[in-house]
Design a protein around this motif. Structure first.
Motif, PDB file in Angstrom:
ATOM      1  N   LYS A 257      15.153   3.657  11.787  1.00 26.24           N
ATOM      2  CA  LYS A 257      14.594   4.690  12.663  1.00 26.24           C
ATOM      3  C   LYS A 257      13.638   5.587  11.884  1.00 26.24           C
ATOM      4  CE  LYS A 257      15.865   8.455  15.775  1.00 26.24           C
ATOM      5  NZ  LYS A 257      16.986   9.227  16.397  1.00 26.24           N
ATOM      6  N   LYS A 258      14.013   5.967  10.671  1.00 27.57           N
ATOM      7  CA  LYS A 258      13.137   6.807   9.842  1.00 27.57           C
ATOM      8  C   LYS A 258      11.861   6.065   9.468  1.00 27.57           C
ATOM      9  CE  LYS A 258      16.749   9.674   7.708  1.00 27.57           C
ATOM     10  NZ  LYS A 258      17.909   9.094   8.420  1.00 27.57           N
ATOM     11  N   ILE A 259      11.994   4.761   9.172  1.00 33.79           N
ATOM     12  CA  ILE A 259      10.820   3.964   8.830  1.00 33.79           C
ATOM     13  C   ILE A 259       9.872   3.889  10.021  1.00 33.79           C
ATOM     14  CG2 ILE A 259      10.020   1.666   8.147  1.00 33.79           C
ATOM     15  CD1 ILE A 259      12.695   1.300   6.685  1.00 33.79           C
ATOM     16  N   LYS A 260      10.425   3.689  11.223  1.00 35.88           N
ATOM     17  CA  LYS A 260       9.596   3.635  12.428  1.00 35.88           C
ATOM     18  C   LYS A 260       8.904   4.972  12.679  1.00 35.88           C
ATOM     19  CE  LYS A 260      12.343   2.212  15.669  1.00 35.88           C
ATOM     20  NZ  LYS A 260      12.696   1.796  17.052  1.00 35.88           N
ATOM     21  N   GLU A 261       9.609   6.062  12.437  1.00 31.33           N
ATOM     22  CA  GLU A 261       9.024   7.382  12.643  1.00 31.33           C
ATOM     23  C   GLU A 261       7.850   7.610  11.709  1.00 31.33           C
ATOM     24  OE1 GLU A 261      12.270  10.042  12.110  1.00 31.33           O
ATOM     25  OE2 GLU A 261      13.097   9.731  14.132  1.00 31.33           O
ATOM     26  N   PHE A 262       7.993   7.183  10.460  1.00 26.65           N
ATOM     27  CA  PHE A 262       6.905   7.383   9.503  1.00 26.65           C
ATOM     28  C   PHE A 262       5.662   6.603   9.936  1.00 26.65           C
ATOM     29  CE2 PHE A 262       4.400   5.963   5.890  1.00 26.65           C
ATOM     30  CZ  PHE A 262       4.069   7.178   5.315  1.00 26.65           C
ATOM     31  N   TYR A 263       5.863   5.355  10.342  1.00 30.55           N
ATOM     32  CA  TYR A 263       4.737   4.515  10.738  1.00 30.55           C
ATOM     33  C   TYR A 263       4.319   4.734  12.192  1.00 30.55           C
ATOM     34  CZ  TYR A 263       4.483   1.642   6.532  1.00 30.55           C
ATOM     35  OH  TYR A 263       4.295   1.198   5.252  1.00 30.55           O
ATOM     36  N   LYS A 264       5.053   5.575  12.913  1.00 33.74           N
ATOM     37  CA  LYS A 264       4.789   5.815  14.329  1.00 33.74           C
ATOM     38  C   LYS A 264       4.760   4.485  15.081  1.00 33.74           C
ATOM     39  CE  LYS A 264       2.192  10.007  13.303  1.00 33.74           C
ATOM     40  NZ  LYS A 264       0.899  10.734  13.422  1.00 33.74           N
ATOM     41  N   ALA A 265       5.772   3.673  14.783  1.00 33.22           N
ATOM     42  CA  ALA A 265       5.842   2.323  15.337  1.00 33.22           C
ATOM     43  C   ALA A 265       6.900   2.238  16.421  1.00 33.22           C
ATOM     44  CB  ALA A 265       6.155   1.325  14.228  1.00 33.22           C
ATOM     45  N   GLU A 266       6.672   1.348  17.376  1.00 35.16           N
ATOM     46  CA  GLU A 266       7.624   1.107  18.438  1.00 35.16           C
ATOM     47  C   GLU A 266       8.596  -0.015  18.061  1.00 35.16           C
ATOM     48  OE1 GLU A 266       8.021   2.838  21.159  1.00 35.16           O
ATOM     49  OE2 GLU A 266       6.369   4.200  20.656  1.00 35.16           O
TER      50      GLU A 266
ATOM     51  N   ASN B 218       4.234  -3.219   8.605  1.00 35.23           N
ATOM     52  CA  ASN B 218       4.062  -4.206   7.537  1.00 35.23           C
ATOM     53  C   ASN B 218       5.256  -4.082   6.596  1.00 35.23           C
ATOM     54  OD1 ASN B 218       3.354  -5.759   5.333  1.00 35.23           O
ATOM     55  ND2 ASN B 218       1.199  -5.162   5.399  1.00 35.23           N
ATOM     56  N   MET B 219       6.300  -4.857   6.861  1.00 32.03           N
ATOM     57  CA  MET B 219       7.507  -4.764   6.058  1.00 32.03           C
ATOM     58  C   MET B 219       7.292  -5.250   4.631  1.00 32.03           C
ATOM     59  SD  MET B 219       9.651  -3.295   7.992  1.00 32.03           S
ATOM     60  CE  MET B 219      11.129  -3.461   6.993  1.00 32.03           C
ATOM     61  N   ASP B 220       6.219  -6.011   4.402  1.00 36.19           N
ATOM     62  CA  ASP B 220       5.892  -6.419   3.044  1.00 36.19           C
ATOM     63  C   ASP B 220       5.609  -5.189   2.184  1.00 36.19           C
ATOM     64  OD1 ASP B 220       6.122  -8.946   3.985  1.00 36.19           O
ATOM     65  OD2 ASP B 220       3.987  -9.447   3.881  1.00 36.19           O
ATOM     66  N   GLU B 221       4.880  -4.236   2.737  1.00 35.40           N
ATOM     67  CA  GLU B 221       4.564  -3.015   2.004  1.00 35.40           C
ATOM     68  C   GLU B 221       5.836  -2.235   1.676  1.00 35.40           C
ATOM     69  OE1 GLU B 221       1.875  -0.775   4.336  1.00 35.40           O
ATOM     70  OE2 GLU B 221       0.239  -2.233   4.179  1.00 35.40           O
ATOM     71  N   VAL B 222       6.700  -2.119   2.664  1.00 39.71           N
ATOM     72  CA  VAL B 222       7.941  -1.380   2.467  1.00 39.71           C
ATOM     73  C   VAL B 222       8.795  -2.030   1.387  1.00 39.71           C
ATOM     74  CG1 VAL B 222      10.031  -0.529   3.580  1.00 39.71           C
ATOM     75  CG2 VAL B 222       7.897  -0.649   4.878  1.00 39.71           C
ATOM     76  N   GLY B 223       8.965  -3.361   1.485  1.00 37.20           N
ATOM     77  CA  GLY B 223       9.817  -4.065   0.537  1.00 37.20           C
ATOM     78  C   GLY B 223       9.317  -3.990  -0.886  1.00 37.20           C
ATOM     79  N   ALA B 224       8.007  -4.160  -1.081  1.00 40.95           N
ATOM     80  CA  ALA B 224       7.454  -4.124  -2.426  1.00 40.95           C
ATOM     81  C   ALA B 224       7.542  -2.733  -3.033  1.00 40.95           C
ATOM     82  CB  ALA B 224       6.006  -4.604  -2.408  1.00 40.95           C
TER      83      ALA B 224
ATOM     84  N   SER C 246       0.838  -1.187   0.000  1.00 41.47           N
ATOM     85  CA  SER C 246       0.000   0.000   0.000  1.00 41.47           C
ATOM     86  C   SER C 246       0.878   1.244   0.000  1.00 41.47           C
ATOM     87  CB  SER C 246      -0.931  -0.020   1.212  1.00 41.47           C
ATOM     88  OG  SER C 246      -0.167  -0.014   2.399  1.00 41.47           O
ATOM     89  N   LEU C 247       0.260   2.408   0.260  1.00 43.01           N
ATOM     90  CA  LEU C 247       0.972   3.671   0.146  1.00 43.01           C
ATOM     91  C   LEU C 247       2.085   3.814   1.172  1.00 43.01           C
ATOM     92  CD1 LEU C 247      -2.031   6.080  -0.396  1.00 43.01           C
ATOM     93  CD2 LEU C 247      -0.448   5.210  -2.104  1.00 43.01           C
ATOM     94  N   PHE C 248       3.168   4.482   0.748  1.00 43.74           N
ATOM     95  CA  PHE C 248       4.287   4.738   1.654  1.00 43.74           C
ATOM     96  C   PHE C 248       4.910   6.043   1.228  1.00 43.74           C
ATOM     97  CE2 PHE C 248       7.237   3.614   4.801  1.00 43.74           C
ATOM     98  CZ  PHE C 248       8.506   3.859   4.353  1.00 43.74           C
ATOM     99  N   SER C 249       5.613   6.716   2.093  1.00 40.63           N
ATOM    100  CA  SER C 249       6.218   8.008   1.791  1.00 40.63           C
ATOM    101  C   SER C 249       7.125   7.926   0.575  1.00 40.63           C
ATOM    102  CB  SER C 249       7.022   8.486   3.000  1.00 40.63           C
ATOM    103  OG  SER C 249       7.832   9.584   2.649  1.00 40.63           O
ATOM    104  N   GLN C 250       6.793   8.697  -0.474  1.00 40.47           N
ATOM    105  CA  GLN C 250       7.574   8.649  -1.704  1.00 40.47           C
ATOM    106  C   GLN C 250       8.996   9.173  -1.497  1.00 40.47           C
ATOM    107  OE1 GLN C 250       6.564   7.171  -4.576  1.00 40.47           O
ATOM    108  NE2 GLN C 250       4.831   6.558  -3.326  1.00 40.47           N
ATOM    109  N   ASP C 251       9.155  10.211  -0.677  1.00 39.21           N
ATOM    110  CA  ASP C 251      10.491  10.749  -0.445  1.00 39.21           C
ATOM    111  C   ASP C 251      11.383   9.718   0.228  1.00 39.21           C
ATOM    112  OD1 ASP C 251       9.757  13.120  -1.574  1.00 39.21           O
ATOM    113  OD2 ASP C 251       9.345  14.130   0.328  1.00 39.21           O
ATOM    114  N   LEU C 252      10.865   9.019   1.218  1.00 41.69           N
ATOM    115  CA  LEU C 252      11.653   8.012   1.917  1.00 41.69           C
ATOM    116  C   LEU C 252      11.927   6.820   1.009  1.00 41.69           C
ATOM    117  CD1 LEU C 252      13.071   7.062   4.429  1.00 41.69           C
ATOM    118  CD2 LEU C 252      10.879   6.203   5.292  1.00 41.69           C
TER     119      LEU C 252
END
Length: 227
Positions: free
Chosen positions: A62-71, A77-83, A20-26
């Motif tokens: 750390k940047k990925i966690k900040e975007f998703y506001k994850a601990e 969902n690393m599947d979304e990030v990887g794809a 699904s959608l993810f930050s284009q800049d990142l």
């Protein structure tokens, strides 16, 4: 942790699982770093890129966690990030494009154009081609229906599709204009209105060889007629 991140993301990159959608800049930043890593290390085999994926994701976690506001990683969902990263690399990383190509249907055989070629019977009909995954170990069948000005592709056992319009420039050359798709990878790689150029090279029996012209390079693939 390291293996868990890699196994999830690279598997998605190679097999094109939905995202699904993810930050284009990142995403742009991560894909560029992986591309630069692959070029710096001069990898020649696709599976050798594994360390680049691992290092870039861990460095930027750390940047990925900040975007998703994850601990923790379990909250993402690393599947979304990887794809998402995979689609961007396949489309924009020139080093990987030059080494591995961009067309999963590309054949090793180089076919010369038939001087007596006729393509009237290709204007309407049903076809299919085999799509080789980037891991080189599996294939999927993509079915194609050409009807008047419509070019419909069905993938993943009919679960996903891509719809394009087709315009024949002459008897054996045509252009496809992307309209829509529900396939995660196709949606990321193409934008509505994007045009792809093709030329038929041979049309014999059930076998049709076609050349795809992309970014000043050409790729050949075989389209099979369905009787």
């Amino acid at each position: 942790m390291r293996n868990k991140i890699y196994s999830s993301t690279l598997f998605l990159f190679l097999t094109f699982i939905p995202y699904s959608l993810f930050s284009q800049d990142l995403i742009e930043k991560l894909s560029n770093e992986i591309c630069q890593c692959a070029e710096k290390k001069q990898y020649k085999k696709f599976n050798d890129i594994q360390p680049c994926f691992e290092d870039v994701l861990l460095t930027n976690f750390k940047k990925i966690k900040e975007f998703y506001k994850a601990e923790t990683i379990e909250d993402i969902n690393m599947d979304e990030v990887g794809a998402k990263i995979g689609a961007r690399i396949v489309k924009n990383c020139q080093y990987i494009i030059d080494i591995f190509g961009t067309n999963e249907t590309e054949v090793a055989e180089v076919v010369e154009k038939d001087p007596n070629l006729k393509c009237t019977d290709l204007k309407n009909g049903d076809f299919y081609y085999l799509s080789k995954k980037y891991n080189g170990q599996s294939q999927d069948t993509t079915f194609v229906t050409i009807s008047n000005n419509m070019y419909l592709k069905r993938m993943n056992n009919g679960r996903t599709f891509s719809l394009l319009s087709i315009e024949w420039k002459n008897d054996c050359a045509f252009e496809l204009k992307f309209k829509e798709s529900n396939d995660p990878m196709k949606k990321e790689l193409s934008e509505p209105g994007e045009i792809y150029k093709y030329e038929v090279l041979t049309n014999q029996g059930n076998s049709v060889f076609i050349k795809n012209i992309r970014k000043d390079k050409s790729y050949q693939f075989e389209l099979i007629k369905i009787n």
